[in-house]
Design a protein around this motif. Sequence first.
Motif, PDB file in Angstrom:
ATOM      1  N   LEU A 158       0.815  -1.218   0.000  1.00  0.00           N
ATOM      2  CA  LEU A 158       0.000   0.000   0.000  1.00  0.00           C
ATOM      3  C   LEU A 158       0.849   1.269   0.000  1.00  0.00           C
ATOM      4  CD1 LEU A 158      -2.605  -1.051   2.736  1.00  0.00           C
ATOM      5  CD2 LEU A 158      -2.786  -1.343   0.248  1.00  0.00           C
ATOM      6  N   LEU A 159       2.181   1.128  -0.007  1.00  0.00           N
ATOM      7  CA  LEU A 159       3.044   2.297   0.172  1.00  0.00           C
ATOM      8  C   LEU A 159       2.813   3.366  -0.887  1.00  0.00           C
ATOM      9  CD1 LEU A 159       5.334   3.885   1.424  1.00  0.00           C
ATOM     10  CD2 LEU A 159       6.962   2.447   0.148  1.00  0.00           C
ATOM     11  N   THR A 160       2.828   2.994  -2.157  1.00  0.00           N
ATOM     12  CA  THR A 160       2.674   3.999  -3.213  1.00  0.00           C
ATOM     13  C   THR A 160       1.327   4.710  -3.093  1.00  0.00           C
ATOM     14  OG1 THR A 160       4.064   2.653  -4.674  1.00  0.00           O
ATOM     15  CG2 THR A 160       2.707   4.352  -5.703  1.00  0.00           C
ATOM     16  N   THR A 161       0.289   3.962  -2.770  1.00  0.00           N
ATOM     17  CA  THR A 161      -1.042   4.555  -2.589  1.00  0.00           C
ATOM     18  C   THR A 161      -1.040   5.555  -1.434  1.00  0.00           C
ATOM     19  OG1 THR A 161      -2.067   2.528  -3.425  1.00  0.00           O
ATOM     20  CG2 THR A 161      -3.462   4.027  -2.149  1.00  0.00           C
ATOM     21  N   PHE A 162      -0.413   5.188  -0.321  1.00  0.00           N
ATOM     22  CA  PHE A 162      -0.375   6.079   0.845  1.00  0.00           C
ATOM     23  C   PHE A 162       0.533   7.280   0.606  1.00  0.00           C
ATOM     24  CE2 PHE A 162      -2.957   3.110   2.821  1.00  0.00           C
ATOM     25  CZ  PHE A 162      -3.249   3.453   4.139  1.00  0.00           C
ATOM     26  N   GLN A 163       1.585   7.112  -0.193  1.00  0.00           N
ATOM     27  CA  GLN A 163       2.401   8.267  -0.553  1.00  0.00           C
ATOM     28  C   GLN A 163       1.558   9.304  -1.286  1.00  0.00           C
ATOM     29  OE1 GLN A 163       5.541   5.640  -2.428  1.00  0.00           O
ATOM     30  NE2 GLN A 163       6.836   7.336  -1.806  1.00  0.00           N
ATOM     31  N   ALA A 164       0.749   8.833  -2.244  1.00  0.00           N
ATOM     32  CA  ALA A 164      -0.092   9.752  -3.012  1.00  0.00           C
ATOM     33  C   ALA A 164      -1.133  10.418  -2.117  1.00  0.00           C
ATOM     34  CB  ALA A 164      -0.773   9.004  -4.157  1.00  0.00           C
ATOM     35  N   ILE A 165      -1.704   9.631  -1.178  1.00  0.00           N
ATOM     36  CA  ILE A 165      -2.683  10.205  -0.245  1.00  0.00           C
ATOM     37  C   ILE A 165      -2.029  11.287   0.600  1.00  0.00           C
ATOM     38  CG2 ILE A 165      -4.113   9.714   1.784  1.00  0.00           C
ATOM     39  CD1 ILE A 165      -4.594   6.911   0.622  1.00  0.00           C
ATOM     40  N   ALA A 166      -0.848  10.999   1.132  1.00  0.00           N
ATOM     41  CA  ALA A 166      -0.154  11.977   1.974  1.00  0.00           C
ATOM     42  C   ALA A 166       0.147  13.252   1.194  1.00  0.00           C
ATOM     43  CB  ALA A 166       1.133  11.362   2.523  1.00  0.00           C
ATOM     44  N   ASP A 167       0.559  13.109  -0.061  1.00  0.00           N
ATOM     45  CA  ASP A 167       0.855  14.294  -0.875  1.00  0.00           C
ATOM     46  C   ASP A 167      -0.404  15.112  -1.128  1.00  0.00           C
ATOM     47  OD1 ASP A 167       3.543  13.660  -1.028  1.00  0.00           O
ATOM     48  OD2 ASP A 167       3.353  12.569  -2.931  1.00  0.00           O
ATOM     49  N   ARG A 168      -1.521  14.445  -1.408  1.00  0.00           N
ATOM     50  CA  ARG A 168      -2.769  15.157  -1.687  1.00  0.00           C
ATOM     51  C   ARG A 168      -3.316  15.850  -0.449  1.00  0.00           C
ATOM     52  NH1 ARG A 168      -4.214  10.518  -4.775  1.00  0.00           N
ATOM     53  NH2 ARG A 168      -5.451   9.760  -3.007  1.00  0.00           N
ATOM     54  N   GLU A 169      -3.215  15.163   0.698  1.00  0.00           N
ATOM     55  CA  GLU A 169      -3.851  15.663   1.914  1.00  0.00           C
ATOM     56  C   GLU A 169      -2.948  16.575   2.742  1.00  0.00           C
ATOM     57  OE1 GLU A 169      -7.055  15.068   2.756  1.00  0.00           O
ATOM     58  OE2 GLU A 169      -7.276  13.984   0.846  1.00  0.00           O
ATOM     59  N   GLY A 170      -1.687  16.652   2.384  1.00  0.00           N
ATOM     60  CA  GLY A 170      -0.762  17.458   3.166  1.00  0.00           C
ATOM     61  C   GLY A 170      -0.372  16.793   4.478  1.00  0.00           C
ATOM     62  N   TRP A 171      -0.320  15.466   4.489  1.00  0.00           N
ATOM     63  CA  TRP A 171       0.062  14.710   5.685  1.00  0.00           C
ATOM     64  C   TRP A 171       1.532  14.315   5.600  1.00  0.00           C
ATOM     65  CZ3 TRP A 171      -4.536  10.732   5.191  1.00  0.00           C
ATOM     66  CH2 TRP A 171      -5.745  11.406   5.447  1.00  0.00           C
ATOM     67  N   HIS A 172       2.098  13.974   6.739  1.00  0.00           N
ATOM     68  CA  HIS A 172       3.449  13.407   6.775  1.00  0.00           C
ATOM     69  C   HIS A 172       3.329  11.913   7.060  1.00  0.00           C
ATOM     70  CE1 HIS A 172       7.828  13.423   7.266  1.00  0.00           C
ATOM     71  NE2 HIS A 172       7.631  12.508   8.209  1.00  0.00           N
ATOM     72  N   LEU A 173       3.964  11.090   6.217  1.00  0.00           N
ATOM     73  CA  LEU A 173       3.852   9.635   6.308  1.00  0.00           C
ATOM     74  C   LEU A 173       5.177   9.027   6.761  1.00  0.00           C
ATOM     75  CD1 LEU A 173       2.232   6.986   5.720  1.00  0.00           C
ATOM     76  CD2 LEU A 173       3.187   7.077   3.393  1.00  0.00           C
ATOM     77  N   THR A 174       5.113   8.197   7.804  1.00  0.00           N
ATOM     78  CA  THR A 174       6.273   7.450   8.292  1.00  0.00           C
ATOM     79  C   THR A 174       5.975   5.959   8.157  1.00  0.00           C
ATOM     80  OG1 THR A 174       6.766   9.194   9.901  1.00  0.00           O
ATOM     81  CG2 THR A 174       7.805   7.040  10.263  1.00  0.00           C
ATOM     82  N   THR A 175       6.934   5.188   7.640  1.00  0.00           N
ATOM     83  CA  THR A 175       6.679   3.766   7.392  1.00  0.00           C
ATOM     84  C   THR A 175       7.680   2.870   8.114  1.00  0.00           C
ATOM     85  OG1 THR A 175       8.099   3.645   5.414  1.00  0.00           O
ATOM     86  CG2 THR A 175       5.807   4.344   5.100  1.00  0.00           C
ATOM     87  N   TYR A 176       7.194   1.677   8.503  1.00  0.00           N
ATOM     88  CA  TYR A 176       8.031   0.598   9.052  1.00  0.00           C
ATOM     89  C   TYR A 176       7.523  -0.713   8.443  1.00  0.00           C
ATOM     90  CZ  TYR A 176       9.245   4.011  12.700  1.00  0.00           C
ATOM     91  OH  TYR A 176       9.663   5.130  13.388  1.00  0.00           O
ATOM     92  N   PHE A 177       8.362  -1.376   7.654  1.00  0.00           N
ATOM     93  CA  PHE A 177       7.965  -2.629   7.004  1.00  0.00           C
ATOM     94  C   PHE A 177       9.031  -3.703   7.216  1.00  0.00           C
ATOM     95  CE2 PHE A 177       6.517   0.776   3.961  1.00  0.00           C
ATOM     96  CZ  PHE A 177       5.165   0.705   4.254  1.00  0.00           C
ATOM     97  N   LYS A 178       8.557  -4.929   7.432  1.00  0.00           N
ATOM     98  CA  LYS A 178       9.462  -6.077   7.419  1.00  0.00           C
ATOM     99  C   LYS A 178       8.728  -7.272   6.820  1.00  0.00           C
ATOM    100  CE  LYS A 178      12.306  -9.196  10.178  1.00  0.00           C
ATOM    101  NZ  LYS A 178      13.315  -9.344   9.097  1.00  0.00           N
ATOM    102  N   GLY A 179       9.357  -7.944   5.898  1.00  0.00           N
ATOM    103  CA  GLY A 179       8.745  -9.077   5.219  1.00  0.00           C
ATOM    104  C   GLY A 179       8.356 -10.187   6.177  1.00  0.00           C
ATOM    105  N   ALA A 180       7.116 -10.691   6.028  1.00  0.00           N
ATOM    106  CA  ALA A 180       6.590 -11.813   6.823  1.00  0.00           C
ATOM    107  C   ALA A 180       6.637 -11.544   8.313  1.00  0.00           C
ATOM    108  CB  ALA A 180       7.343 -13.099   6.488  1.00  0.00           C
ATOM    109  N   CYS A 181       6.563 -10.277   8.700  1.00  0.00           N
ATOM    110  CA  CYS A 181       6.632  -9.919  10.122  1.00  0.00           C
ATOM    111  C   CYS A 181       5.611  -8.827  10.425  1.00  0.00           C
ATOM    112  CB  CYS A 181       8.047  -9.449  10.472  1.00  0.00           C
ATOM    113  SG  CYS A 181       8.288  -9.076  12.234  1.00  0.00           S
TER     114      CYS A 181
END
Length: 703
Positions: free
Chosen positions: A499-522
Amino acid sequence: MQADTTTPTRARLRRERSPEHAAQSRFIPHVQGLRAIAVLFVVLYHFWPARLSGGYVGVDVFFVISGFLITSHLARELVSTGTVKLGQFWARRARRLLPASLLVLLFCALVAASPQLMPTSALPAEIKEIIASTFYVENWYLALNSADYLAHAGDPTTVQHYWSLSLEEQFYVLWPLIMLLAAWVAVKWFRGARLRAAAIAIAAVSVASFVFCVIFTVTDPAPAYFVTFGRMWQFGVGALIALVPVLRVRNAWLSFFIGWAGVLALLYTAFRFDGQTPFPGYMALLPTLGAAAVIAASNTDRWWYPTRILAVRPMRFIGDISYSLYLWHWPLIIIAPSVPFWGLTIYHRVALLGICFLLAWLTKRFVEDPVRSWKPLTTRRPRVTLWASLAAMVLVAGTAAGGWVVNAPSYQQGVQAIQDLRENPPACFGAASVLDPSCAGESADTILPAPGFAGIDKPKDEQCFVQLNDARPVSCEFGSDDADAPQVALIGDSHAFQLLTTFQAIADREGWHLTTYFKGACPWSTTPLATAGSFGAACSDWRAGVADELADREFDVVFTAAIANTPYSAAGFDSVHDAAVAGYQEAWATMTDRGIPVVTVVDNPVWETDPNKCLRTRDTAECAGARADVLVADDPLRDAADGTPEVTLLDFTDAFCDDDTCYPVVGGANVYRDQDHLTVTFADTLAPQFTAALRDAMANHAG
């Protein structure tokens, strides 16, 4: 008259022939039957992984057999001639192995270049691995690219199985050098006891390799599966049987006992081991010693002895074609779902298995055997075979590279088409066709992105995604840098990362700051994974690191997602499901107890194989899946969110499925890029629902 020294004499040609002429070859029928067991394990595991979950140990059996047979041959030559003619040895191995191997690689290169049989999005990976396999470094390519052989996910290439052949070729290069060095030391310092010195050297190498294997499997299991030195001890076990006569058991009853014990050990590992077994490591001892026991059992006095049972004609036949069967089976498994009019029913699989056997026999009969004894090579110096082999390898690699040159324009066009689609999607496209009331009755005839390109429709910021044993709590920052911008966190496994690319676009449109933490299978949870070893430990460490960072940050809302079938430990709970629910709730409480709302989503359907393989050759309706087969009914995220304060649950199941069926195409949008990850294109069509849920959560929090 002076002899012409420039013309090889017959005697010299005989001396320079392949080393099979240095000492008489010794055919051992029951070892050929053991080859049959090994190849059947691997092939049946790949056809039906759930039925023979540990069949991958067949490769370990091959390693032991190779160690025994090659060392036996080298030992005979060392005793009869006092040395090993390396050029002759390597030329013989090249004639034995390369013709069939390069034939299959050439076939895979041609298939990869054919858009009708292989998605164009897979072409770069196919080309790289075909070239790596051609030059027998596929095991290192996979190790360095963090491949996980036992994880049935992603899209493996048609040549991934060449990792074991690459490792064996490296063994054929190193092993005679080790034995020659040991023989030289023996002659110089130990009164010429060449075989004793070779046995000591191989034992020392094997012990060091086993210790390395055990440690590396614990610390970094995915590459440990492929790394050469971590597997040398398995060849060494077979080699020691060849070099130490006392290990070849001739006593009738003892031979009967250890032979059948070895067979039972192999059957146990094939049916009881699985993808969660910490492998290779110390667990590889069981199939390795089982194979060694079968080889060591030498008595053939009675028909019920394993040496006689394994030597029956059907077993010997399968053993004879085992090499070609191993080569052919995997590419056909990968390609078959993309062949028009070919399905994945049990009947199709059995038919495909029969085709694999037929191709293996034809290859053995018309490629392997003729080239091995082809006089233009066997009657000339070894360098002729070696140069011819190199030329053939360059030809195959060039064919693979040519496939990329031909298809590169189409690949770039496909990439650009996906970018254009994201920027300007059609009306009532994707999830909107179901979730937007104004789109009722709208339908689409096209599939976007095209099934041949869906595999590359994924987030690009892979530096934000932590994999395998990496426990670093890597964070990425996107969107507004305004100090007053609402703070949104996106946390989870690959189903959050999709969902990262989708949330990046949402953050840009809405003027939000997005912080992410991802780990495979975790997923973001406190329940330990059932996965043993360093992978499970790395997940726990990553969660602890993320928890520390979250504790120091103020967010307005946290969004999380996770695959529904994560293998959690049930320790302390009545079921894995209960353990998963409790783990999610405990992790979320670290936010909700501080008044920070959490939004989560019910997981999307998970398919047995990538639906795009079906979509490329069949009508969309034929590629649908039964809801009961692809959708986890009791997703623990749903139960964890139910009734939990400050937690919002989104459920898009109706966008994927109706009451009975789930679909790979919704509103003209291609939903999946592989068997369980969404395309960015489809995820973008859920953006209005994600945005609304995040807004509402932040508004309730502010209120």
